[in-house]
Motif scaffolding. Structure first.
Motif, mmCIF file in Angstrom:
data_model
loop_
_atom_site.group_PDB
_atom_site.id
_atom_site.type_symbol
_atom_site.label_atom_id
_atom_site.label_comp_id
_atom_site.label_asym_id
_atom_site.label_seq_id
_atom_site.Cartn_x
_atom_site.Cartn_y
_atom_site.Cartn_z
ATOM 1 N N ALA A 1 0.841 -1.195 0.000
ATOM 2 C CA ALA A 1 0.000 0.000 0.000
ATOM 3 C C ALA A 1 0.879 1.249 0.000
ATOM 4 N N TYR A 2 0.372 2.319 -0.570
ATOM 5 C CA TYR A 2 1.152 3.541 -0.678
ATOM 6 C C TYR A 2 0.212 4.719 -0.863
ATOM 7 N N ARG A 3 0.739 5.918 -0.671
ATOM 8 C CA ARG A 3 -0.011 7.156 -0.909
ATOM 9 C C ARG A 3 0.690 7.919 -2.026
ATOM 10 N N PRO A 4 0.106 7.919 -3.230
ATOM 11 C CA PRO A 4 0.798 8.570 -4.351
ATOM 12 C C PRO A 4 0.679 10.093 -4.310
ATOM 13 N N PHE A 5 1.780 10.751 -4.589
ATOM 14 C CA PHE A 5 1.801 12.207 -4.821
ATOM 15 C C PHE A 5 1.308 13.026 -3.629
ATOM 16 N N GLN A 6 1.331 12.466 -2.420
ATOM 17 C CA GLN A 6 0.932 13.216 -1.225
ATOM 18 C C GLN A 6 -0.480 13.786 -1.309
ATOM 19 N N ILE A 7 -1.361 13.084 -1.983
ATOM 20 C CA ILE A 7 -2.762 13.485 -2.049
ATOM 21 C C ILE A 7 -3.575 12.574 -1.132
ATOM 22 N N PRO A 8 -4.798 12.963 -0.749
ATOM 23 C CA PRO A 8 -5.577 12.171 0.220
ATOM 24 C C PRO A 8 -6.202 10.914 -0.388
ATOM 25 N N VAL A 9 -5.375 10.138 -1.065
ATOM 26 C CA VAL A 9 -5.814 8.883 -1.671
ATOM 27 C C VAL A 9 -4.756 7.823 -1.395
ATOM 28 N N GLN A 10 -5.186 6.670 -0.903
ATOM 29 C CA GLN A 10 -4.264 5.548 -0.712
ATOM 30 C C GLN A 10 -4.430 4.553 -1.855
ATOM 31 N N GLY A 11 -3.350 3.933 -2.246
ATOM 32 C CA GLY A 11 -3.381 2.917 -3.289
ATOM 33 C C GLY A 11 -2.767 1.624 -2.786
ATOM 34 N N GLN A 12 -3.079 0.531 -3.439
ATOM 35 C CA GLN A 12 -2.487 -0.759 -3.104
ATOM 36 C C GLN A 12 -2.435 -1.629 -4.342
ATOM 37 N N VAL A 13 -1.337 -2.322 -4.509
ATOM 38 C CA VAL A 13 -1.209 -3.319 -5.568
ATOM 39 C C VAL A 13 -1.058 -4.677 -4.903
ATOM 40 N N GLU A 14 -1.650 -5.687 -5.513
ATOM 41 C CA GLU A 14 -1.678 -7.027 -4.918
ATOM 42 C C GLU A 14 -1.494 -8.073 -6.001
ATOM 43 N N LEU A 15 -0.751 -9.108 -5.668
ATOM 44 C CA LEU A 15 -0.587 -10.260 -6.553
ATOM 45 C C LEU A 15 -0.801 -11.520 -5.724
ATOM 46 N N GLN A 16 -1.638 -12.412 -6.233
ATOM 47 C CA GLN A 16 -1.904 -13.647 -5.500
ATOM 48 C C GLN A 16 -1.969 -14.833 -6.446
ATOM 49 N N TYR A 17 -1.627 -15.989 -5.914
ATOM 50 C CA TYR A 17 -1.826 -17.249 -6.617
ATOM 51 C C TYR A 17 -2.993 -17.958 -5.955
ATOM 52 N N PHE A 18 -3.899 -18.529 -6.778
ATOM 53 C CA PHE A 18 -5.042 -19.253 -6.242
ATOM 54 C C PHE A 18 -5.128 -20.630 -6.883
ATOM 55 N N ASN A 19 -5.693 -21.553 -6.130
ATOM 56 C CA ASN A 19 -5.879 -22.918 -6.609
ATOM 57 C C ASN A 19 -7.185 -23.439 -6.055
ATOM 58 N N PHE A 20 -7.968 -24.137 -6.891
ATOM 59 C CA PHE A 20 -9.247 -24.674 -6.452
ATOM 60 C C PHE A 20 -9.520 -25.980 -7.183
#
Length: 250
Positions: free
Chosen positions: A99-118
């Motif tokens: 998670a991060y806050r880009p450009f010091q603006i009041p918005v948080q961002g997050q990038v996620e990568l996952q592996y799934f199996n079913f």
């Protein structure tokens, strides 16, 4: 019975927890966890239809349900490792997010990568899912919108999810804050045998206490996780569900 015992265990853990970052019914939310923090999660979606003979099926609660058990661990501030298991099709997921806050603006961002199996038809299937989440700081201290953009490598689909939380502080016994939440997952592009007939929606109530989030929802589906909900739901019937999140800090 095992699910009930697990929930009681989560509720009875030691009180070394503090209030923590916003969360949602199903959407991924940018993390605010600090280093060496752990969140334990239980998500339950009942299979019984809420509006179908509610007195006979106890408002949909006596048909079992789809259960997800998960854990998130912050390696350093805002960098998480996570894993979860869902009873439907015996699906497990392992992944990481930042998670991060880009450009010091009041918005948080997050990038996620996952592996799934079913498992489906006794055949094991697996692939990768990636997701970007954006969430603003609370607007006028009340309204918090969130949006998810995800890609499902198994179905080769892009999906969207939108949510809005409206909450207020309320010091009442162990309760610290109360919110109402709405979520919507539109099917971006319909495709037979992959997407379903209806867009998924959910409405719920969230109660913040010391180290816990308790969430109760009504929705038109019983799948769990943005990857599945972005594909829609086969019915417009209404189902009940709940989440419990427990924070531990070391």
């Amino acid at each position: 019975m095992k699910n009930i015992l697990l929930i009681l265990l989560l509720l009875g853990l030691s009180h070394n927890a503090l209030s923590f970052e916003p969360s949602s019914l199903n959407l991924r939310v940018p993390s605010a966890l600090e280093r060496n923090s752990i969140v334990l999660e239980v998500r339950h979606r009942f299979y019984g239809i809420l509006t179908e003979d509610p007195l006979d099926n106890f408002f949909g609660l006596d048909f079992g349900g789809n259960v997800n058990l998960g854990v998130r661990y912050a390696v350093v501030d805002f960098l998480e490792l996570h894993m979860s298991y869902t009873t439907l099709e015996k699906e497990y997921r392992i992944g990481a997010s930042y998670a991060y806050r880009p450009f010091q603006i009041p918005v948080q961002g997050q990038v996620e990568l996952q592996y799934f199996n079913f498992e489906r038809n006794n055949v094991a299937e697996g692939n990768f899912y990636c997701c970007a989440a954006l969430q603003t700081d609370p607007i006028v201290g009340i309204f918090t919108p969130v949006v998810n953009l995800g890609y499902d490598g198994f179905n080769e689909r892009i999906g969207l999810g939108f949510g809005l939380e409206a909450g207020f502080d309320w010091q009442f016994g162990p309760v610290e804050r109360v919110s109402v939440i709405g979520e919507y997952f539109p099917v971006v592009e319909s495709e037979e045998l992959i997407t379903e007939d209806y867009n998924y929606f959910a409405f719920g109530l969230k109660v913040y206490t010391y180290g816990h989030h308790f969430m109760f929802q009504v929705s038109n589906g019983w799948n769990i996780g943005p990857r599945r909900l972005m594909l829609g739901t086969p019915t417009d019937d209404i189902y009940l569900g709940f989440n419990i999140h427990r924070l531990l800090r070391f």
